[in-house]
Design a protein around this motif. Structure first.
Motif, PDB file in Angstrom:
ATOM      1  N   ILE B  23       0.850  -1.209   0.000  1.00 52.02           N
ATOM      2  CA  ILE B  23       0.000   0.000   0.000  1.00 52.02           C
ATOM      3  C   ILE B  23       0.877   1.246   0.000  1.00 52.02           C
ATOM      4  O   ILE B  23       0.680   2.165  -0.803  1.00 52.02           O
ATOM      5  CB  ILE B  23      -0.946   0.014   1.233  1.00 52.02           C
ATOM      6  N   SER B  26       2.903   1.553  -3.423  1.00 53.39           N
ATOM      7  CA  SER B  26       2.115   1.958  -4.592  1.00 53.39           C
ATOM      8  C   SER B  26       1.664   3.406  -4.456  1.00 53.39           C
ATOM      9  O   SER B  26       1.634   4.152  -5.441  1.00 53.39           O
ATOM     10  CB  SER B  26       0.912   1.024  -4.790  1.00 53.39           C
ATOM     11  N   THR B  27       1.349   3.824  -3.236  1.00 55.47           N
ATOM     12  CA  THR B  27       0.936   5.214  -3.022  1.00 55.47           C
ATOM     13  C   THR B  27       2.106   6.168  -3.250  1.00 55.47           C
ATOM     14  O   THR B  27       1.949   7.190  -3.932  1.00 55.47           O
ATOM     15  CB  THR B  27       0.389   5.407  -1.589  1.00 55.47           C
ATOM     16  N   ALA B  29       4.677   5.704  -5.067  1.00 55.64           N
ATOM     17  CA  ALA B  29       4.979   5.735  -6.500  1.00 55.64           C
ATOM     18  C   ALA B  29       3.989   6.656  -7.213  1.00 55.64           C
ATOM     19  O   ALA B  29       4.368   7.418  -8.101  1.00 55.64           O
ATOM     20  CB  ALA B  29       4.932   4.329  -7.082  1.00 55.64           C
ATOM     21  N   ALA B  30       2.718   6.614  -6.801  1.00 48.79           N
ATOM     22  CA  ALA B  30       1.705   7.486  -7.417  1.00 48.79           C
ATOM     23  C   ALA B  30       1.995   8.956  -7.124  1.00 48.79           C
ATOM     24  O   ALA B  30       1.636   9.838  -7.892  1.00 48.79           O
ATOM     25  CB  ALA B  30       0.315   7.117  -6.908  1.00 48.79           C
ATOM     26  N   LEU B  31       2.658   9.208  -6.007  1.00 49.64           N
ATOM     27  CA  LEU B  31       3.002  10.582  -5.633  1.00 49.64           C
ATOM     28  C   LEU B  31       4.321  11.021  -6.272  1.00 49.64           C
ATOM     29  O   LEU B  31       4.782  12.127  -6.038  1.00 49.64           O
ATOM     30  CB  LEU B  31       3.102  10.707  -4.107  1.00 49.64           C
ATOM     31  N   GLY B  32       4.908  10.121  -7.039  1.00 48.38           N
ATOM     32  CA  GLY B  32       6.115  10.482  -7.764  1.00 48.38           C
ATOM     33  C   GLY B  32       7.415  10.063  -7.106  1.00 48.38           C
ATOM     34  O   GLY B  32       8.491  10.442  -7.558  1.00 48.38           O
ATOM     35  N   GLY B  96     -13.706  -3.409  -0.543  1.00 47.30           N
ATOM     36  CA  GLY B  96     -13.078  -2.829  -1.737  1.00 47.30           C
ATOM     37  C   GLY B  96     -11.570  -2.700  -1.640  1.00 47.30           C
ATOM     38  O   GLY B  96     -10.966  -1.896  -2.345  1.00 47.30           O
ATOM     39  N   VAL B  97     -10.959  -3.503  -0.749  1.00 51.69           N
ATOM     40  CA  VAL B  97      -9.499  -3.471  -0.639  1.00 51.69           C
ATOM     41  C   VAL B  97      -8.922  -4.398  -1.713  1.00 51.69           C
ATOM     42  O   VAL B  97      -9.402  -5.520  -1.892  1.00 51.69           O
ATOM     43  CB  VAL B  97      -9.035  -3.946   0.763  1.00 51.69           C
ATOM     44  N   ALA B  98      -7.922  -3.930  -2.411  1.00 52.16           N
ATOM     45  CA  ALA B  98      -7.322  -4.722  -3.480  1.00 52.16           C
ATOM     46  C   ALA B  98      -6.686  -5.990  -2.928  1.00 52.16           C
ATOM     47  O   ALA B  98      -6.272  -6.032  -1.763  1.00 52.16           O
ATOM     48  CB  ALA B  98      -6.264  -3.882  -4.192  1.00 52.16           C
ATOM     49  N   GLU B 102      -3.013  -7.796  -6.809  1.00 49.14           N
ATOM     50  CA  GLU B 102      -3.303  -6.572  -7.559  1.00 49.14           C
ATOM     51  C   GLU B 102      -2.395  -5.421  -7.106  1.00 49.14           C
ATOM     52  O   GLU B 102      -1.837  -4.696  -7.928  1.00 49.14           O
ATOM     53  CB  GLU B 102      -4.781  -6.184  -7.381  1.00 49.14           C
ATOM     54  N   LEU B 103      -2.226  -5.294  -5.786  1.00 44.88           N
ATOM     55  CA  LEU B 103      -1.374  -4.218  -5.269  1.00 44.88           C
ATOM     56  C   LEU B 103       0.073  -4.403  -5.720  1.00 44.88           C
ATOM     57  O   LEU B 103       0.764  -3.451  -6.063  1.00 44.88           O
ATOM     58  CB  LEU B 103      -1.424  -4.176  -3.741  1.00 44.88           C
ATOM     59  N   LEU B 106       0.360  -3.382  -9.239  1.00 44.84           N
ATOM     60  CA  LEU B 106       0.335  -1.919  -9.350  1.00 44.84           C
ATOM     61  C   LEU B 106       1.702  -1.334  -9.006  1.00 44.84           C
ATOM     62  O   LEU B 106       2.145  -0.367  -9.608  1.00 44.84           O
ATOM     63  CB  LEU B 106      -0.747  -1.325  -8.439  1.00 44.84           C
ATOM     64  N   GLU B 109       3.970  -2.021 -12.000  1.00 42.90           N
ATOM     65  CA  GLU B 109       3.579  -1.119 -13.096  1.00 42.90           C
ATOM     66  C   GLU B 109       4.135   0.278 -12.867  1.00 42.90           C
ATOM     67  O   GLU B 109       4.447   0.998 -13.814  1.00 42.90           O
ATOM     68  CB  GLU B 109       2.054  -1.000 -13.134  1.00 42.90           C
TER      69      GLU B 109
END
Lengths: 75, 156
Positions: B23, B26-27, B29-32, B96-98, B102-103, B106, B109
């Motif tokens: 978690i 992946s977060t 990474a989404a924040l750069g 709804g937790v991946a 899947e995580l 992500l 990716e």
């Protein structure tokens, strides 16, 4: 408000709304607006934090029929 | 703006403790962030292609919320671990937790780098063909090369 693309994150929990918002923004052009719909209440703070840390602009946050709607403008 | 970096050391191989590294990675990474996870000891189980043996046990885990109070003697019975794991997975899905798979996908990716501790691979005689790709195999010194320059470094 006009938008260029929509991403529905309804039913998804942390961190999916953020991680997938980031993915949805990838193929968009600078200045375009992404509409994100989420039901995770944690997303309200997270979307703002995402915008603050990535330089994208959170134009608005609203609540519509039990869901949160975010308008995110790509940097 | 220079890219921020985060390093995580993942040492646990149970279902509950498998979530935080994926978690957070992946977060970030989404924040750069540029992210690496160093998997060591039981954390290596999280790199298996097949994650079905990543389970949760109510035994010696008194903080785990249970639908009904369960004496330790009952928690010891055969099949309890599988049952607790099944219930936990249902709960995660309902909210709804991946899934871990899947995580993990992500993370890959988003170019999160997975590093497996070579010592652990040798110690537990793991078969590398059972692990996903891409995974880099390295030791503590290699990890510090990255961790020493991070903004955030976590031990999970």
């Amino acid at each position: 408000m006009n938008f260029d693309k929509e991403f529905n994150a309804s039913g998804m929990s942390c961190p999916l709304p953020i991680v997938k918002t980031k993915k949805a923004l990838v193929d968009m052009a600078s200045g375009q607006v992404l509409k994100v719909i989420a039901t995770d209440s944690g997303a309200v703070k997270d979307m703002q934090a995402f915008a603050d840390q990535t330089g994208n602009t959170l134009l608005s946050t609203s609540e519509e029929g039990g869901a949160y709607v975010f308008m995110m403008q790509k940097k | 703006m220079t890219t921020k970096k985060m390093a995580i050391i993942a040492t646990k191989g149970t279902l509950d403790m498998a979530y935080p590294p994926f978690i957070l990675a992946s977060t970030a990474a989404a924040l750069g962030y540029d992210v690496q996870i160093f998997f060591t000891f039981y954390g290596l189980q999280l790199l298996r292609k097949d994650l079905s043996n990543v389970m949760i046990s109510p035994l010696a885990n008194p903080a785990m919320p249970m639908p009904i109070p369960m004496p330790v003697m009952v928690q010891m019975l055969p099949g309890m671990e599988s049952m607790a794991t099944m219930m936990m997975k249902q709960k995660l899905k309902k909210h709804g937790v991946a899934s871990l798979e899947e995580l993990r996908d992500l993370c890959l990716e988003a170019d999160v780098k997975f590093v497996a501790c070579q010592l652990t691979v040798d110690l537990f005689e793991f078969d590398k063909s059972e692990f996903i790709e891409p995974v880099e195999y390295a030791g503590a010194a290699a990890f510090f090369g990255f961790a020493g320059e991070t903004d955030i470094c976590l031990f999970v």
